[in-house]
Design an enzyme around this catalytic site. Structure first.
Site, PDB file in Angstrom:
ATOM      1  N   ARG A 160      21.680  41.796  13.829  1.00 37.68           N
ATOM      2  CA  ARG A 160      20.280  40.746  13.923  1.00 37.68           C
ATOM      3  C   ARG A 160      19.940  40.234  12.653  1.00 37.68           C
ATOM      4  NH1 ARG A 160      20.794  42.222  18.274  1.00 37.68           N
ATOM      5  NH2 ARG A 160      19.350  42.608  20.035  1.00 37.68           N
ATOM      6  N   SER A 234      12.763  43.105  21.318  1.00 37.93           N
ATOM      7  CA  SER A 234      12.535  44.111  20.354  1.00 37.93           C
ATOM      8  C   SER A 234      11.791  43.896  19.373  1.00 37.93           C
ATOM      9  CB  SER A 234      13.993  44.673  19.931  1.00 37.93           C
ATOM     10  OG  SER A 234      14.783  44.848  21.360  1.00 37.93           O
ATOM     11  N   GLU A 330      11.846  43.716  13.407  1.00 38.57           N
ATOM     12  CA  GLU A 330      12.891  42.513  13.628  1.00 38.57           C
ATOM     13  C   GLU A 330      12.240  41.230  13.814  1.00 38.57           C
ATOM     14  OE1 GLU A 330      15.510  40.633  16.490  1.00 38.57           O
ATOM     15  OE2 GLU A 330      15.067  42.488  17.781  1.00 38.57           O
TER      16      GLU A 330
HETATM   17  N1  EPU Z   1      15.236  54.533  25.381  1.00 36.11           N
HETATM   18  C1  EPU Z   1      14.311  55.341  25.222  1.00 36.11           C
HETATM   19  N2  EPU Z   1      12.769  54.916  25.476  1.00 36.11           N
HETATM   20  C2  EPU Z   1      12.682  53.354  26.044  1.00 36.11           C
HETATM   21  C3  EPU Z   1      13.730  52.781  26.054  1.00 36.11           C
HETATM   22  C4  EPU Z   1      15.090  53.135  25.812  1.00 36.11           C
HETATM   23  O1  EPU Z   1      14.352  56.498  24.922  1.00 36.11           O
HETATM   24  O2  EPU Z   1      11.547  53.047  26.303  1.00 36.11           O
HETATM   25  C5  EPU Z   1      16.658  54.915  24.822  1.00 36.11           C
HETATM   26  C6  EPU Z   1      17.398  55.105  25.952  1.00 36.11           C
HETATM   27  O3  EPU Z   1      18.240  56.424  25.581  1.00 36.11           O
HETATM   28  C7  EPU Z   1      18.479  54.188  26.176  1.00 36.11           C
HETATM   29  C8  EPU Z   1      18.628  53.597  24.792  1.00 36.11           C
HETATM   30  O4  EPU Z   1      17.175  53.963  23.927  1.00 36.11           O
HETATM   31  O5  EPU Z   1      19.838  54.437  26.437  1.00 36.11           O
HETATM   32  C9  EPU Z   1      18.929  52.143  24.707  1.00 36.11           C
HETATM   33  O6  EPU Z   1      18.061  51.264  25.656  1.00 36.11           O
HETATM   34  P1  EPU Z   1      18.240  49.770  25.736  1.00 36.11           P
HETATM   35  O7  EPU Z   1      19.842  49.692  26.633  1.00 36.11           O
HETATM   36  O8  EPU Z   1      16.897  49.333  26.676  1.00 36.11           O
HETATM   37  O9  EPU Z   1      18.627  49.204  24.472  1.00 36.11           O
HETATM   38  P2  EPU Z   1      17.900  49.219  22.825  1.00 36.11           P
HETATM   39  O10 EPU Z   1      18.792  49.748  22.117  1.00 36.11           O
HETATM   40  O11 EPU Z   1      16.506  49.523  23.090  1.00 36.11           O
HETATM   41  C10 EPU Z   1      18.902  46.847  22.279  1.00 36.11           C
HETATM   42  C11 EPU Z   1      18.405  45.527  21.847  1.00 36.11           C
HETATM   43  C12 EPU Z   1      17.938  44.710  22.968  1.00 36.11           C
HETATM   44  C13 EPU Z   1      19.140  44.308  23.978  1.00 36.11           C
HETATM   45  C14 EPU Z   1      19.564  46.059  24.487  1.00 36.11           C
HETATM   46  C15 EPU Z   1      20.754  45.705  25.379  1.00 36.11           C
HETATM   47  C16 EPU Z   1      17.784  45.689  19.500  1.00 36.11           C
HETATM   48  C17 EPU Z   1      16.842  45.974  18.408  1.00 36.11           C
HETATM   49  N3  EPU Z   1      17.546  45.758  20.652  1.00 36.11           N
HETATM   50  O12 EPU Z   1      17.541  47.485  22.580  1.00 36.11           O
HETATM   51  O13 EPU Z   1      17.903  43.366  22.271  1.00 36.11           O
HETATM   52  O14 EPU Z   1      18.545  43.702  25.068  1.00 36.11           O
HETATM   53  O15 EPU Z   1      19.939  46.686  23.366  1.00 36.11           O
HETATM   54  O16 EPU Z   1      21.678  45.638  24.817  1.00 36.11           O
HETATM   55  O17 EPU Z   1      19.032  46.119  18.925  1.00 36.11           O
HETATM   56  C18 EPU Z   1      16.026  42.103  21.357  1.00 36.11           C
HETATM   57  O18 EPU Z   1      16.715  41.928  20.299  1.00 36.11           O
HETATM   58  O19 EPU Z   1      14.844  41.417  21.434  1.00 36.11           O
HETATM   59  C19 EPU Z   1      16.261  42.815  22.452  1.00 36.11           C
HETATM   60  C20 EPU Z   1      15.685  42.959  23.721  1.00 36.11           C
END
Ligand code: EPU
Length: 334
Positions: A160, A234, A330
């Site tokens: 990012r 995010s 972010e």
């Molecule tokens: N999780 C929780 N609580 C929640 C949501 C998620 O505990 O409310 C945990 C779960 O263990 C899950 C893990 O977090 O397995 C990862 O969650 P998710 O796959 O939703 O991904 P993220 O790490 O929360 C990142 C990106 C997103 C992108 C997703 C999918 C960043 C800051 N965010 O989110 O990007 O869509 O991965 O690849 O890296 C964005 O940048 O605006 C964005 C939406």
């Protein structure tokens, strides 16, 4: 150039925050850049407004980038180089690619915002970052009143992150991006949720279209649609911690999810940390934390940028206190 005064930015930011810009203009012709540069006002560049939190009235000139156009710059047996103007809606570019079977950006379907923001913050999702397909970025360099083109390497992409958020912050107006897409795609279904979704869609041999549709299904089930509930995706980055710090945390929280970055560093989902601090689904007045994804702050209607800023500060504080991890925002804040 049509220079307007006292324009509400509410329709121009996905958080739906209502603040006034002192001056506002649409840029749909790059030739107007010279004239805009010569105006005395401080300039603020707005694309899709999907990664921004507006906390106060903007005193200066907001330039809304609406440069449009997708052209094929060149192609060979394996690849096609698409030259896309920065004001194109990103998802339209994804649709353009998947409808022609071109691979590379299908995992990035439905990310809100415009093309200009894609190199700026190196958008990423479901195991893919846009830097993998960016060949070059062309921008207007305010100071020298000239166009420059940077190669992928010169953009200094990180998680990012890019040179446009650092050394070139507020100095460059991105006008177009060249993406190198593949005519013989290799598919990235490494992200568990994508593989699961393909399975439940009954897809056994993936295609760029199938992957894009799987990603769209996942996103629409978890992330709020900015047309319904204001948000900027995010709000925080996923933090990186040392292995040592991780091992210590794991003694207290054995279910903590993690992704290795390299030998020494580990990435932790910020959403997990925020949820463990009790914020998921939190609501105060018209703002809150999304009930299905704790990384997303939301505006239910008439929330103020300052209120969201304060909430994000409270979240940072509680994650620091509970886990001794400093989250980083972010979104850009104006
Ligand atoms: N999780 C929780 N609580 C929640 C949501 C998620 O505990 O409310 C945990 C779960 O263990 C899950 C893990 O977090 O397995 C990862 O969650 P998710 O796959 O939703 O991904 P993220 O790490 O929360 C990142 C990106 C997103 C992108 C997703 C999918 C960043 C800051 N965010 O989110 O990007 O869509 O991965 O690849 O890296 C964005 O940048 O605006 C964005 C939406």
């Amino acid at each position: 150039m049509n220079l307007q005064q006292n324009v509400s930015l509410k329709p121009y930011n996905t958080f739906g925050i209502d603040v006034i810009a002192e001056y506002f203009t649409e840029l749909n012709d790059i030739n107007a850049l010279q004239e805009i540069t010569d105006l005395p006002h401080q300039k603020y560049i707005l694309g899709g407004g999907s990664n921004i939190l507006l906390t106060e009235p903007v005193s200066g000139l907001v330039v809304h980038n609406t440069l449009k156009g997708i052209t094929i710059e060149k192609e060979d047996a394996n690849n096609i180089w698409l030259n896309v103007q920065a004001g194109e809606v990103w998802h339209d570019v994804v649709l353009y690619a998947i409808n022609r079977g071109l691979g590379g950006i299908e995992n990035l379907a439905l990310i809100p915002g415009t093309v200009g923001a894609t190199p700026m913050q190196n958008i990423g999702a479901y195991g893919v970052e846009v830097k993998e397909t960016i060949e070059s970025v062309t921008f207007w360099y305010w100071k020298e009143k000239t166009f420059l083109t940077y190669s992928n390497r010169e953009c200094a992409f990180g998680y990012r992150d890019s040179i446009f958020k650092r050394q070139l912050k507020d100095k460059a107006f991105i006008t177009s991006v060249v993406y190198k897409l593949s005519k013989k795609p290799t598919y990235n279904t490494s992200y568990g949720a994508v593989a699961q979704e393909l399975e439940s869609m009954g897809v056994h041999a993936p295609s760029v279209k199938a992957i894009a549709y799987a990603v769209m299904n996942i996103r629409t089930s978890k992330l709020p649609d900015p047309k319904m509930i204001g948000n900027a995706g995010s709000f925080f980055k996923n933090p990186t911690i040392t292995k040592k710090q991780f091992e210590k945390l794991r003694t207290q929280y054995d279910s903590i999810p993690s992704y290795p970055v390299n030998e020494e560093l580990i990435k932790i989902p910020a959403a997990w940390l925020i949820e463990r601090c009790g914020w998921k689904g939190y609501k105060t007045g018209d703002i809150g934390v999304h009930a299905k994804q704790a990384l997303v702050l939301v505006n239910y209607g008439n929330g103020k940028g300052k209120e969201i800023w304060k909430l994000s500060g409270d979240i940072l504080k509680s994650v620091k206190e509970k886990f001794d991890i400093e989250l980083e925002r972010e979104v850009q804040v104006w």
